[in-house]
Design a protein around this motif. Structure first.
Motif, PDB file in Angstrom:
ATOM      1  N   MET A  28     -24.431 -28.320   7.770  1.00  0.00           N
ATOM      2  CA  MET A  28     -25.052 -28.313   9.129  1.00  0.00           C
ATOM      3  C   MET A  28     -25.107 -26.956   9.636  1.00  0.00           C
ATOM      4  N   HIS A  29     -26.265 -26.653  10.240  1.00  0.00           N
ATOM      5  CA  HIS A  29     -26.557 -25.338  10.635  1.00  0.00           C
ATOM      6  C   HIS A  29     -26.862 -25.632  12.317  1.00  0.00           C
ATOM      7  N   VAL A  30     -25.842 -24.931  13.150  1.00  0.00           N
ATOM      8  CA  VAL A  30     -26.205 -24.893  14.428  1.00  0.00           C
ATOM      9  C   VAL A  30     -26.774 -23.777  14.808  1.00  0.00           C
ATOM     10  N   SER A  31     -27.789 -23.954  15.861  1.00  0.00           N
ATOM     11  CA  SER A  31     -28.390 -22.678  16.364  1.00  0.00           C
ATOM     12  C   SER A  31     -27.757 -22.088  17.370  1.00  0.00           C
ATOM     13  N   ALA A  57     -17.434 -23.378  23.897  1.00  0.00           N
ATOM     14  CA  ALA A  57     -17.390 -24.744  24.196  1.00  0.00           C
ATOM     15  C   ALA A  57     -18.717 -25.488  23.935  1.00  0.00           C
ATOM     16  N   ASN A  58     -19.648 -24.803  24.030  1.00  0.00           N
ATOM     17  CA  ASN A  58     -21.057 -25.374  23.489  1.00  0.00           C
ATOM     18  C   ASN A  58     -20.895 -25.594  21.948  1.00  0.00           C
ATOM     19  N   LEU A  59     -20.552 -24.719  21.365  1.00  0.00           N
ATOM     20  CA  LEU A  59     -20.330 -24.750  19.788  1.00  0.00           C
ATOM     21  C   LEU A  59     -19.458 -26.268  19.311  1.00  0.00           C
ATOM     22  N   ALA A  60     -18.091 -26.260  20.149  1.00  0.00           N
ATOM     23  CA  ALA A  60     -17.241 -27.187  19.938  1.00  0.00           C
ATOM     24  C   ALA A  60     -17.953 -28.637  20.120  1.00  0.00           C
ATOM     25  N   VAL A  61     -18.864 -28.589  21.280  1.00  0.00           N
ATOM     26  CA  VAL A  61     -19.578 -29.909  21.468  1.00  0.00           C
ATOM     27  C   VAL A  61     -20.548 -30.087  20.402  1.00  0.00           C
ATOM     28  N   CYS A  62     -21.384 -29.160  19.955  1.00  0.00           N
ATOM     29  CA  CYS A  62     -22.272 -29.555  18.869  1.00  0.00           C
ATOM     30  C   CYS A  62     -21.437 -29.841  17.563  1.00  0.00           C
ATOM     31  N   LEU A  63     -20.680 -29.324  17.326  1.00  0.00           N
ATOM     32  CA  LEU A  63     -19.924 -29.744  16.145  1.00  0.00           C
ATOM     33  C   LEU A  63     -19.341 -30.958  16.408  1.00  0.00           C
ATOM     34  N   ALA A  64     -18.683 -31.218  17.426  1.00  0.00           N
ATOM     35  CA  ALA A  64     -18.089 -32.682  17.615  1.00  0.00           C
ATOM     36  C   ALA A  64     -19.137 -33.784  17.548  1.00  0.00           C
ATOM     37  N   ASP A  65     -20.282 -33.747  18.037  1.00  0.00           N
ATOM     38  CA  ASP A  65     -21.330 -34.468  18.065  1.00  0.00           C
ATOM     39  C   ASP A  65     -21.869 -34.717  16.905  1.00  0.00           C
TER      40      ASP A  65
END
Length: 120
Positions: A28-31, A57-65
């Protein structure tokens, strides 16, 4: 699965790891994430630590989703406008609170002269 390798024949790493081998079948690649809340409002104007808290916090949400956690993260690249030793220390404190004290598997810092989206 992520396997960490720090060869004895190279210098001992401080705050990073020399080699990580990822054998998982899914990537997974998060922008890039910035210090904006879900409504698009800037969080922590003029406060790099508060901005870093929002970014992680934004990264944690992206990862969790996506069914992942920070334990699954292979690489983080950090871009900072006006990077100084003080701002780096503030960001590192937030990063360690989010990721733990273990070194990031692969990490890189980049100092930027300007940010193209908007001034924070």
């Amino acid at each position: 699965m992520i396997v960490v390798i720090n060869p004895a024949e190279v210098s001992r790493p401080f705050g990073y790891l020399h080699v990580c081998v990822v054998s998982a079948g899914r990537q997974m690649h998060v922008s890039v994430q910035v210090a904006l809340d879900c409504a698009g409002a800037l969080v922590g104007a003029g406060d790099i630590a508060a901005q870093a808290v929002q970014v992680y916090a934004n990264l944690a949400v992206c990862l969790a989703d996506s069914g992942a956690t920070f334990a699954d993260v292979f690489k983080i690249v950090t871009y900072v406008v006006g990077l100084t030793p003080e701002t780096a220390a503030a960001i590192c404190a937030v990063r360690m609170a989010s990721l733990g004290a273990e070194p990031i598997r692969q990490g890189r810092w980049s100092a930027c002269r300007a940010w193209s989206i908007r001034a924070f």
